[in-house]
Design an enzyme around this catalytic site. Structure first.
Site, short mmCIF file in Angstrom:
data_model
loop_
_atom_site.label_atom_id
_atom_site.label_comp_id
_atom_site.label_asym_id
_atom_site.label_seq_id
_atom_site.Cartn_x
_atom_site.Cartn_y
_atom_site.Cartn_z
N ARG A 1 0.85 -1.19 0.00
CA ARG A 1 0.00 0.00 0.00
C ARG A 1 0.89 1.25 0.00
NH1 ARG A 1 -5.11 1.73 -1.08
NH2 ARG A 1 -6.10 2.84 0.63
N THR B 1 -8.79 0.76 -9.35
CA THR B 1 -8.27 -0.48 -8.80
C THR B 1 -8.45 -1.65 -9.78
OG1 THR B 1 -8.95 0.39 -6.73
CG2 THR B 1 -8.60 -1.97 -6.80
N THR C 1 -3.97 -0.74 -7.17
CA THR C 1 -4.76 0.45 -7.49
C THR C 1 -3.95 1.73 -7.58
OG1 THR C 1 -6.72 1.71 -6.81
CG2 THR C 1 -5.29 0.95 -5.06
N ASN D 1 -6.03 4.29 -6.86
CA ASN D 1 -7.26 4.79 -6.27
C ASN D 1 -8.30 4.92 -7.39
OD1 ASN D 1 -9.09 5.38 -4.37
ND2 ASN D 1 -8.39 7.44 -3.96
N ASP E 1 -7.78 8.35 0.48
CA ASP E 1 -8.29 7.23 1.29
C ASP E 1 -8.05 7.44 2.79
OD1 ASP E 1 -9.60 5.69 -0.54
OD2 ASP E 1 -8.04 4.18 -0.78
N SER F 1 -7.68 0.88 3.44
CA SER F 1 -8.13 0.41 2.13
C SER F 1 -9.34 -0.51 2.29
CB SER F 1 -7.00 -0.38 1.47
OG SER F 1 -7.43 -0.95 0.26
N SER F 2 -10.03 -0.71 1.18
CA SER F 2 -11.12 -1.69 1.14
C SER F 2 -10.74 -2.91 0.30
CB SER F 2 -12.37 -1.07 0.52
OG SER F 2 -12.79 0.04 1.26
N GLY G 1 -13.45 -1.35 -6.93
CA GLY G 1 -14.76 -0.77 -6.60
C GLY G 1 -14.79 0.06 -5.33
N GLY G 2 -13.62 0.49 -4.84
CA GLY G 2 -13.61 1.33 -3.64
C GLY G 2 -14.29 0.62 -2.48
O1 DON Z 1 -7.88 1.07 -1.40
C1 DON Z 1 -9.05 1.35 -1.62
O2 DON Z 1 -9.96 0.96 -0.94
C2 DON Z 1 -9.38 2.22 -2.81
N1 DON Z 1 -8.29 3.09 -3.09
C3 DON Z 1 -9.73 1.34 -3.95
C4 DON Z 1 -10.11 2.10 -5.19
C5 DON Z 1 -10.89 1.33 -6.18
O3 DON Z 1 -11.27 0.21 -5.98
C6 DON Z 1 -11.22 2.05 -7.42
N2 DON Z 1 -11.90 1.19 -8.33
N3 DON Z 1 -12.93 1.30 -8.83
#
Ligand code: DON
Length: 568
Positions: free
Chosen positions: A108, A380, A398, A400, A422, A451-452, A472-473
């Site tokens: 990360r 991501t 990712t 982000n 984040d 992070s997710s 997908g955040g």
């Molecule tokens: O680490 C995370 O949770 C986010 N930065 C992930 C971003 C993400 O999945 C973007 N994709 N659609």
């Protein structure tokens, strides 16, 4: 430029009988398409881009194991999938080795040394709109290259070999898909605004499907990594170029930040669910913890009997999602900087207690369902790989959101992340995914933002059964959660588990996000219970490999993107 340049990989592989066989395999970067499903016996790769999956497959065929293939696929994604594949971002790898070892690697991004808690606030304490999302200041110190080199200790082929396909793709170019063309067109204004030099991602006029994207500067950066290893990125010319870019654009990452970056081995996060072992990512990802909380809050309820997409089952899933995400906002952050109460928020007694105010048929309220009470102080992309030896690798990586900070490092040709967003830039202020946080996820120099990302491997009898993950955040843990339940509880086929409409609740905002093809009768039934339904664009792009009872690998790529499954 020769538009019909074809990479010829001449491979020597050993057949089972030990005789040497010469296999020639072509990857044509000007003529390719997605494969959505494959069933194979020797090895499989699923990733967000057909060329990257083909590179991974190639490496497996050349005698590489799942780690080799995961490295080569990520490097190829950094070229052919610039919206999320990256050198300038970060990620997590969860793996199970054929000897049973479980691995979790954290690469990360981290906050630069001169970052501080209020760096995105003005003198009145108000958030400076957009500063944590676009441009130089939004980037954390990249982790991907360090992660790839840490991973390499479990690989078999020389790193130099794994990076060659990416170099060729950057140097000679490849045909872009319609999706990529539209992605690049959508950021053309921002590319102008947030770059100090012209980039390969810009073009006179509009990009269209079939155009060739050539990235010469990126190819040179990859060559420096090939020749100098990790130092080819974190020291020398690349580090110099990053620092110069930061100075030109008002960013704060320095050569010292880059030099001090380290990928960290963590203890893989594991828990049992109905006789399976779920192995996932620990903090600084909230993924493993959220999965644990959600799955264990409903394990004792007979969700199987309620049925897939029944109002009863979906309501139960929404309510466990609400409760887990409330805890995320309060208790989760980089455990190296904040004592996260992991035991307390995952004990079964606590989780049972969390569900005591659950009322079947009636929507909960996030103003009443608050983070739990505990007795303590305190764009991501995902790829899944398996090989015939039984090594399984799940990687989510990712920048982000799509194309990260939009800032390309001048003369180095790669996009930087916008991962600083984040962090919780101010208590209670939502990030781009609507997630809020506080002290646990506040900015501290050297700290990694929460992070997710949820790269996950499910073991059955200690052997890989499912390899799953998605972008997908904040929707990532709920997508993985639903995919696992779809297979384990609802007995859906792998394709259905991936492609059926998903839904998402993250405590705040207090609403249920649904994909546009979510059944309308189901949405109405939930509305009747008091839920606010919120149709939105696609949720995630889930890549699954399932090991079938006969030992074959079924690899399925999400229909929602150009994602592609390859195997042999
Ligand atoms: O680490 C995370 O949770 C986010 N930065 C992930 C971003 C993400 O999945 C973007 N994709 N659609």
């Amino acid at each position: 430029m020769n538009k019909f340049f074809i990479f010829c990989f001449i491979l020597l592989i050993h057949s089972c009988s030990g005789t040497k066989q010469l296999v020639q395999q072509n990857i044509d970067p000007y003529n390719y398409s997605s494969t959505k499903k494959t069933i194979v016996s020797n090895g499989a790769v699923v990733s967000a881009h057909p060329l990257a999956s083909k590179v991974g497959l190639q490496i497996l065929k050349e005698g590489g194991n799942a780690f080799d293939a995961a490295i080569a696929t990520q490097l190829a994604l950094a070229v052919v999938y610039p919206g999320a594949g990256n050198l300038g971002g970060g990620g997590f790898m969860v793996a199970t080795r054929s000897n049973g070892d479980r691995l979790a690697l954290d690469y990360r991004e981290m906050a630069p040394a001169s970052a501080h808690r209020d760096m995105f606030l003005d003198e009145k304490g108000n958030v400076m709109e957009g500063r944590s999302v676009l441009g130089h200041l939004s980037s954390g110190v990249p982790g991907t290259v360090a992660g790839l080199f840490e991973t390499h200790q479990y690989a078999r082929l020389p790193f130099k070999k794994l990076i060659e396909p990416a170099i060729a793709l950057a140097e000679k170019g490849f045909k872009i898909t319609a999706r990529e063309a539209s992605g690049l067109n959508s950021i053309s204004g921002n590319l102008k605004q947030y770059n100090t030099m012209a980039t390969a991602l810009q073009k006179e006029g509009q990009w269209k499907a079939g155009d060739t994207l050539i990235q010469k500067d990126l190819a040179q950066t990859l060559v420096r990594i090939r020749d100098n290893g990790k130092d080819g990125f974190y020291e020398g010319r690349t580090a110099q170029l990053i620092e110069e870019e930061m100075k030109r654009g008002g960013g704060i990452i320095t050569k010292e930040d880059l030099k001090s970056y380290k990928a960290k081995w963590r203890t893989a996060y594991a828990f049992d669910y109905k006789g399976n072992t779920v192995v996932s990512m620990p903090l600084p990802s909230s993924g493993g913890l959220l999965l644990h909380q959600m799955m264990k809050m409903l394990e004792k309820k007979d969700i199987q009997k309620m049925g897939f997409h029944s109002p009863e089952a979906v309501q139960l899933m929404i309510e466990v999602e609400r409760r887990a995400y409330a805890d995320r906002s309060e208790f989760m952050g980089d455990a190296d900087f904040y004592t996260a109460p992991v035991q307390a928020i995952t004990s079964q007694a606590y989780l049972d207690q969390r569900m005591q105010d659950f009322i079947p048929g009636k929507a909960g309220k996030s103003t009443e369902v608050l983070p739990g009470k505990i007795k303590v102080s305190e764009e991501t992309t995902h790829l899944s790989v398996i090989d015939r030896e039984g090594n399984a690798v799940a990687v989510t990586t990712t920048l982000n959101n799509g194309y990260g900070s939009i800032t390309v490092v001048g003369r180095a040709g790669f996009l930087l992340n916008n991962e600083m967003d984040d962090f919780s830039i101010k208590p209670g202020v939502p990030n781009i995914y609507g997630a809020i946080g506080g002290q646990a996820n506040a900015i501290v120099p050297g700290k990694r933002m929460l992070s997710s990302m949820t790269p996950t491997i499910v073991l059955k009898n200690n052997k890989p059964f499912l390899i799953v993950g998605t972008p997908g955040g904040t929707t990532i843990p709920t997508s993985v959660f639903q995919t696992l339940l779809n297979i384990i509880d609802f007995d859906l086929s792998t394709e259905e588990a991936v492609n059926k409409p998903k839904f998402h609740h993250q405590w705040l905002p207090d609403r249920v996000d649904i994909e546009r093809d979510f059944p309308s009768t189901l949405a109405k039934a939930l509305e009747k219970m008091g839920y606010q339904m919120h149709p939105r664009s696609a949720i995630g792009r889930t890549e699954v490999i399932r090991v079938l009872p006969n030992g074959q690998f079924e690899a399925v790529a999400d229909k929602r993107g150009d994602d592609s499954a390859e195997g042999f």
